[in-house]
Write an enzyme that holds these catalytic residues in place. Structure first.
Site, PDB file in Angstrom:
ATOM      1  N   TYR A 141     -15.314  32.622   5.272  1.00  0.00           N
ATOM      2  CA  TYR A 141     -16.388  33.407   6.244  1.00  0.00           C
ATOM      3  C   TYR A 141     -17.970  33.306   5.563  1.00  0.00           C
ATOM      4  O   TYR A 141     -18.916  32.710   6.343  1.00  0.00           O
ATOM      5  CB  TYR A 141     -16.142  34.890   6.397  1.00  0.00           C
ATOM      6  CG  TYR A 141     -16.860  35.709   7.209  1.00  0.00           C
ATOM      7  CD1 TYR A 141     -17.051  35.893   8.361  1.00  0.00           C
ATOM      8  CD2 TYR A 141     -17.586  36.534   6.228  1.00  0.00           C
ATOM      9  CE1 TYR A 141     -17.715  36.826   9.059  1.00  0.00           C
ATOM     10  CE2 TYR A 141     -18.378  37.505   7.188  1.00  0.00           C
ATOM     11  CZ  TYR A 141     -18.398  37.624   8.316  1.00  0.00           C
ATOM     12  OH  TYR A 141     -19.277  38.579   9.240  1.00  0.00           O
ATOM     13  N   LYS A 145     -21.379  31.556   7.115  1.00  0.00           N
ATOM     14  CA  LYS A 145     -22.418  32.147   7.259  1.00  0.00           C
ATOM     15  C   LYS A 145     -23.713  31.452   6.492  1.00  0.00           C
ATOM     16  O   LYS A 145     -24.481  31.337   7.207  1.00  0.00           O
ATOM     17  CB  LYS A 145     -22.416  33.607   6.809  1.00  0.00           C
ATOM     18  CG  LYS A 145     -21.346  34.518   7.571  1.00  0.00           C
ATOM     19  CD  LYS A 145     -21.937  34.667   9.102  1.00  0.00           C
ATOM     20  CE  LYS A 145     -20.922  35.713   9.889  1.00  0.00           C
ATOM     21  NZ  LYS A 145     -21.519  35.379  11.472  1.00  0.00           N
TER      22      LYS A 145
HETATM   23  N1  SER Z   1     -17.859  43.388   8.276  1.00  0.00           N
HETATM   24  C1  SER Z   1     -17.800  42.045   7.771  1.00  0.00           C
HETATM   25  C2  SER Z   1     -16.344  41.948   7.115  1.00  0.00           C
HETATM   26  O1  SER Z   1     -16.167  42.376   6.293  1.00  0.00           O
HETATM   27  C3  SER Z   1     -18.777  41.597   6.964  1.00  0.00           C
HETATM   28  O2  SER Z   1     -19.894  40.924   7.617  1.00  0.00           O
HETATM   29  O3  SER Z   1     -15.865  40.634   7.288  1.00  0.00           O
END
Ligand code: SER
Length: 314
Positions: A141, A145
């Site tokens: 993730y 990003k």
């Molecule tokens: N709320 C998100 C997550 O915990 C963080 O950007 O993956």
């Protein structure tokens, strides 16, 4: 201005739609999602369409048909879900972004794609994390990003596409639930306490993470996109935060208002590792200086509002 929100059925989208309608007019906001059930729900409040953002031809048709000027690209698998299938997370998160940027270039649209505290990693300074700092995340993730921030900056500098975004921390809200994030505990706890009187936290009690309450997050989405671009030194992406707390501090604040609430801990090792790699608190002074970021909600008034709203809802 005509606005397309892709991935509109999620936690942010379902609340961003009415916020955008109130600012730009009901008919000027198109809500798009892959899932038919989300589109049906969104259809009750807005013009909505089924759209796979990974299919550039149908995405292009939507932009042409609705004469879109601005895209909110909210398509993403979150941090904990991403770790279950990293290749899928890359394909979805980067595929939707690349299509959004390509179409924005083709049709002269502005684009907002949220980045996240997930863009930071272990080697990032954890306290008062600066806007410009070391970014070596260790989740897929986070890798998406950071890549997304760079790609968005690239489309701006190379092709003049008006890309802008923020690094969202955990977003707390009482509309649609978040799904698969590391910060989700801060939303789940309210439902569990009000429904069952008890909550088991997957995050260790002293782990600090930044958070925002949804009304502030929505203002970030529109205020940045509407600001005078000549004031922007940064574009992708601005640190934004309104509060930083640990599970223990949040649970204490809830217990003050719900004295019988019981809190337990059963640590999820994946979420523990992710939360430990993220900042404890962000420095959001660039957002404040460059486009007037000024959040209104803190831990105390957020907890009051969440308990009130979720009690009514359930
Ligand atoms: N709320 C998100 C997550 O915990 C963080 O950007 O993956």
């Amino acid at each position: 201005m005509n606005i397309l929100v892709v991935g509109a059925g999620g936690q942010i989208g379902t609340e961003l739609i009415p916020h955008l309608q109130s600012l730009y007019g009901e008919d000027n906001v198109i809500a798009a999602d892959l899932k038919k059930e989300s589109v049906d729900k969104l259809g009750a409040i807005s013009r909505s369409i089924t759209l796979d953002a990974l299919d550039i031809n149908s995405y292009r048709d939507a932009i042409v048909n609705y004469k879109i000027d601005r895209i909110y690209n909210l398509v993403a698998l979150l941090s904990a879900t991403g770790e279950k299938n990293p290749k899928l997370a890359w394909d979805i998160n980067m595929g939707a972004l690349l299509n959004s940027l390509e179409l924005a270039k083709e049709f002269n649209c502005s684009v907002f794609t949220p980045s996240s505290i997930g863009a930071f990693g272990h080697s990032t300074p954890h306290d008062n994390t600066p806007q410009d700092t070391i970014m070596r995340p260790n989740t897929i993730y986070g890798v998406c990003k950071v890549s997304g921030e760079l790609l968005s900056d690239y489309y701006y500098s190379r092709f003049g596409v008006d890309t802008r975004s923020v690094r969202f921390p955990g977003i707390i809200s009482n509309g649609a639930l978040p799904g698969g994030g590391t910060t989700d505990y801060a939303v789940e706890v309210f439902y569990e306490i009000l429904q069952k009187g008890e909550y088991t936290s997957p995050i260790p009690e002293n782990t600090y993470m930044d958070m925002l309450y949804m009304p502030d997050a929505l203002i970030a989405c529109t205020k940045l996109m509407d600001c005078d671009p000549s004031k922007l030194i940064h574009r992708n992406s601005f640190n934004v935060t309104a509060m930083s707390f640990s599970p223990k501090e949040l649970f204490d604040a809830i217990k003050k208002r719900v004295p019988n609430a019981i809190f337990k801990y059963e640590i999820d090792p994946v979420k523990e590792a992710i939360s430990a790699s993220w900042p404890n608190s962000l420095d959001d002074s660039c957002a404040r200086e460059e486009w007037g970021w000024n959040p209104k909600w803190n831990l105390e008034n957020m907890v009051d509002d969440m308990l009130n709203a979720i009690s009514k809802k359930i």
